[in-house]
Design a protein around this motif. Structure first.
Motif, PDB file in Angstrom:
ATOM      1  N   PRO A  87      20.102   6.018   0.652  1.00 41.88           N
ATOM      2  CA  PRO A  87      21.096   7.042   0.960  1.00 41.88           C
ATOM      3  C   PRO A  87      21.869   6.822   2.263  1.00 41.88           C
ATOM      4  N   LYS A  88      21.275   6.129   3.227  1.00 44.19           N
ATOM      5  CA  LYS A  88      21.995   5.921   4.486  1.00 44.19           C
ATOM      6  C   LYS A  88      23.146   4.932   4.332  1.00 44.19           C
ATOM      7  N   GLY A  89      23.067   4.074   3.305  1.00 45.93           N
ATOM      8  CA  GLY A  89      24.087   3.038   3.157  1.00 45.93           C
ATOM      9  C   GLY A  89      23.759   1.794   3.977  1.00 45.93           C
ATOM     10  N   TYR A  90      22.632   1.813   4.636  1.00 42.51           N
ATOM     11  CA  TYR A  90      22.150   0.614   5.340  1.00 42.51           C
ATOM     12  C   TYR A  90      20.635   0.672   5.411  1.00 42.51           C
ATOM     13  N   GLN A  91      20.051  -0.527   5.527  1.00 42.81           N
ATOM     14  CA  GLN A  91      18.600  -0.621   5.701  1.00 42.81           C
ATOM     15  C   GLN A  91      18.354  -1.033   7.145  1.00 42.81           C
ATOM     16  N   ILE A  92      17.395  -0.379   7.800  1.00 43.36           N
ATOM     17  CA  ILE A  92      17.062  -0.797   9.161  1.00 43.36           C
ATOM     18  C   ILE A  92      16.025  -1.913   9.069  1.00 43.36           C
ATOM     19  N   THR A  93      16.339  -3.051   9.691  1.00 45.77           N
ATOM     20  CA  THR A  93      15.478  -4.227   9.591  1.00 45.77           C
ATOM     21  C   THR A  93      15.504  -4.963  10.922  1.00 45.77           C
ATOM     22  N   GLN A  94      14.724  -6.036  11.018  1.00 48.34           N
ATOM     23  CA  GLN A  94      14.745  -6.828  12.254  1.00 48.34           C
ATOM     24  C   GLN A  94      15.350  -8.177  11.950  1.00 48.34           C
ATOM     25  N   MET A  95      16.604  -8.361  12.309  1.00 47.86           N
ATOM     26  CA  MET A  95      17.300  -9.595  11.981  1.00 47.86           C
ATOM     27  C   MET A  95      17.236 -10.564  13.160  1.00 47.86           C
ATOM     28  N   THR A  96      17.645 -10.105  14.350  1.00 49.15           N
ATOM     29  CA  THR A  96      17.778 -11.047  15.468  1.00 49.15           C
ATOM     30  C   THR A  96      16.468 -11.276  16.218  1.00 49.15           C
ATOM     31  N   LYS A  97      15.674 -10.223  16.382  1.00 44.96           N
ATOM     32  CA  LYS A  97      14.450 -10.390  17.171  1.00 44.96           C
ATOM     33  C   LYS A  97      13.280  -9.755  16.421  1.00 44.96           C
ATOM     34  N   PRO A  98      12.686 -10.500  15.492  1.00 44.84           N
ATOM     35  CA  PRO A  98      11.576  -9.948  14.713  1.00 44.84           C
ATOM     36  C   PRO A  98      10.296  -9.865  15.554  1.00 44.84           C
ATOM     37  N   ILE A  99       9.377  -9.023  15.147  1.00 47.20           N
ATOM     38  CA  ILE A  99       8.129  -8.855  15.891  1.00 47.20           C
ATOM     39  C   ILE A  99       7.266 -10.131  15.862  1.00 47.20           C
ATOM     40  N   VAL A 100       7.309 -10.881  14.749  1.00 43.86           N
ATOM     41  CA  VAL A 100       6.445 -12.065  14.591  1.00 43.86           C
ATOM     42  C   VAL A 100       7.287 -13.286  14.208  1.00 43.86           C
ATOM     43  N   GLU A 101       7.044 -14.414  14.890  1.00 43.56           N
ATOM     44  CA  GLU A 101       7.738 -15.663  14.552  1.00 43.56           C
ATOM     45  C   GLU A 101       6.788 -16.848  14.626  1.00 43.56           C
ATOM     46  N   LYS A 102       7.053 -17.839  13.767  1.00 37.99           N
ATOM     47  CA  LYS A 102       6.406 -19.162  13.864  1.00 37.99           C
ATOM     48  C   LYS A 102       4.876 -19.130  13.780  1.00 37.99           C
ATOM     49  N   GLY A 103       4.375 -18.838  12.603  1.00 36.12           N
ATOM     50  CA  GLY A 103       2.939 -18.929  12.379  1.00 36.12           C
ATOM     51  C   GLY A 103       2.674 -19.878  11.229  1.00 36.12           C
ATOM     52  N   SER A 104       1.433 -19.888  10.755  1.00 30.51           N
ATOM     53  CA  SER A 104       1.131 -20.722   9.586  1.00 30.51           C
ATOM     54  C   SER A 104      -0.126 -20.212   8.905  1.00 30.51           C
ATOM     55  N   ILE A 105      -0.286 -20.620   7.660  1.00 31.07           N
ATOM     56  CA  ILE A 105      -1.476 -20.217   6.904  1.00 31.07           C
ATOM     57  C   ILE A 105      -1.922 -21.398   6.051  1.00 31.07           C
ATOM     58  N   LYS A 106      -3.245 -21.487   5.829  1.00 30.53           N
ATOM     59  CA  LYS A 106      -3.780 -22.592   5.041  1.00 30.53           C
ATOM     60  C   LYS A 106      -3.924 -22.153   3.591  1.00 30.53           C
ATOM     61  N   ILE A 107      -3.546 -23.016   2.667  1.00 29.34           N
ATOM     62  CA  ILE A 107      -3.812 -22.703   1.259  1.00 29.34           C
ATOM     63  C   ILE A 107      -4.631 -23.837   0.665  1.00 29.34           C
TER      64      ILE A 107
END
Ligand code: ADP
Ligand code: MG
Length: 475
Positions: A87-107
């Protein structure tokens, strides 16, 4: 020509906070339509969002668990698009400065380990839901989901097959449930994923053009949709045409993907910093507190089970693979002296029952308390393993107490050696031919005598004693 598949996943994880990302509305699933909707979730003008810190704490837990960088200052942006459930016509998100960057996971696939890098994990709000099947010829909008906190986990394009994509999704699901940041319930949409697939010639360094498959929410469909898409793209390329960058929809009934819309570019969304929200700053103390309270993760549990409890590697792997299993193991073990036996039953009979019904252990009638007691009754020789199976089945049906089942059905194991000897003698006397055959070398018949004694005692004889007594009497 030989082709290589390149896949990147965007997984949306609903964080299990009580209230929404920017409002006090409840995040509970399954309520009557439009009853968990705050003024903010409705997008009324003049109301201001307030960031839910708990969502940040949960996102940070994830970041720490994947060895990522945590941005102690992160910001929100608006992503503009029109849709009835937004309804707002926009979604609030983190585009430029996200809380988490550059990790990894083992599969792990085919017994081989591979590390998948995670580009970023950012917070954003979920949209509402458009309901197409409730009203004839009309669409309803349910805003209960609007504003639910999502952690969007974006992988690097490093996944090479449908099987790897499923393994990656499962690894993320295992992690977020262990971290207690998401319930992992895929049927309720707590985890959904967009799959980006492209094809390139082997040894070609540049990536091919990708198609994005939207909103898939089961392991089975991830695998099928990817495999369909790989063959489609190879067909397109081998026909000398080129793959179009677009968003496609997976139709699980027809097992095919269909074009939905051409892929929008970032600038179509007119991203800009959200003027209603200040940057969120996480203090060193807050971060330290989250670090101090990180729960034990599957890999640590597996190691501990092997080195401290002495489980087989295969058992430790299965038990630590899901949070509900690990909880059951740890709680039941604390009620007995025989953790190894708990593990054996958990991986054996209990897992078989779970697989048959395709449920998690916390959805069954088996409580840790009752399971611990069952194992205790086996190890203190009250009941035999065989009887224990039937007791487990009864618990499975109705959750009755172990001791009550044993007592009301008279299942206590016969330990009385003289009574067992009497029964064994009777069996020997009434089967002279078998005795003769056994004594003339047909060793296999020993099992027949054991079976007869067990039958006579309705399975209640202690098998070890029966073996010893028969050995003695038949020698
Ligand atoms: P968006 O889909 O929002 O435009 P990105 O461009 O950052 O976002 O890409 C999202 C996902 O697509 C990431 O998981 C990334 O790994 C994956 N991806 C990017 N390029 C390719 C490609 N050529 N083939 C397969 N996956 C890709
Ligand atoms: Mg995308």
């Amino acid at each position: 020509m030989s082709w290589e598949t390149v896949i990147g996943l965007e997984i949306h994880v609903q964080l299990s906070t009580k209230s929404k990302l920017f409002s006090g509305g409840s995040t509970e699933f399954g309520a009557e339509s439009n009853t968990h909707v705050d003024l903010i979730d409705m997008g009324l003008p003049g109301v201001l969002p307030v960031a839910n810190r708990e969502a940040f704490y949960k996102a940070i837990r994830f970041g720490l668990a994947i060895g990522a960088e945590i941005n102690q200052t992160s910001t929100f942006d608006r992503k503009n698009y029109f849709y009835p459930d937004l309804p707002k016509g926009y979604q609030i998100t983190q585009m430029t400065k996200p809380i988490v960057e550059k990790g990894s996971i083992k599969i792990i696939t085919n017994n081989e380990e591979k590390v998948i890098n995670i580009t970023r994990a950012h917070l954003e709000e979920d949209a509402g839901k458009s309901i197409h099947d409730l009203f004839e010829g009309e669409t309803g909008v349910d805003l209960n989901r609007a504003g639910t906190p999502l952690l969007e986990i974006v992988s690097e394009p490093e996944i090479s097959s449908a099987k790897e994509a499923v393994a990656y999704f499962k690894a993320i699901r295992q992690l977020v449930t262990f971290l207690d940041i998401c319930d992992g319930n895929m049927a309720e949409g707590s985890m959904r994923c967009d799959v980006n697939v492209s094809i390139k010639k082997t040894n070609e360094s540049e990536l091919g053009t990708r198609a994005e498959l939207k909103n898939i929410n089961s392991f089975k469909f991830i695998e099928k949709a990817i495999n369909y898409e790989i063959s489609r793209q190879i067909r397109v390329l081998e026909n000398g045409e080129s793959v179009v960058q677009e968003t496609r929809l997976y139709d699980s009934e027809k097992n095919e993907t269909r074009s939905m819309r051409s892929k929008e570019e970032a600038n179509d969304y007119r991203y800009f910093p959200c003027p209603d929200l200040l940057p969120v700053v996480i203090s060193d103390d807050e971060l330290q507190e989250i670090i101090n309270n990180l729960p034990e993760l599957p890999e640590e549990k597996e190691k501990k089970y092997i080195s401290e409890i002495g489980l087989e590697e295969s058992e430790a792997k299965i038990i630590s693979s899901s949070k509900t299993m690990a909880n059951m193991f740890e709680q039941a073990s604390s009620k007995t002296n025989d953790a190894k036996l708990v593990a054996r039953w958990l991986v054996g009979d209990v897992s078989a029952l779970l697989n048959k019904e395709n449920i998690e252990i916390d959805e069954s009638n088996l409580s840790a308390e009752n399971f611990g007691k069952l194992i205790e009754r086996i190890s203190d020789n009250t009941i035999s393993g065989k009887i224990a199976k039937s007791v487990l089945e009864e618990i499975w049906e109705n959750g009755s107490d172990v001791d009550e089942i044993i007592e009301s059905k008279g299942l206590v194991q016969i330990q009385d050696e003289s009574l067992l000897e009497e029964i064994a003698n009777k069996i020997i006397e009434s089967n002279p031919e078998q005795v003769l055959a056994y004594k003339s070398g047909k060793d296999k018949l020993f099992g027949f005598f054991v079976g007869q004694v067990m039958k006579e005692t309705q399975g209640k004889a202690n098998p070890k004693s029966v073996n010893e007594i028969l050995k003695k009497l038949l020698s």
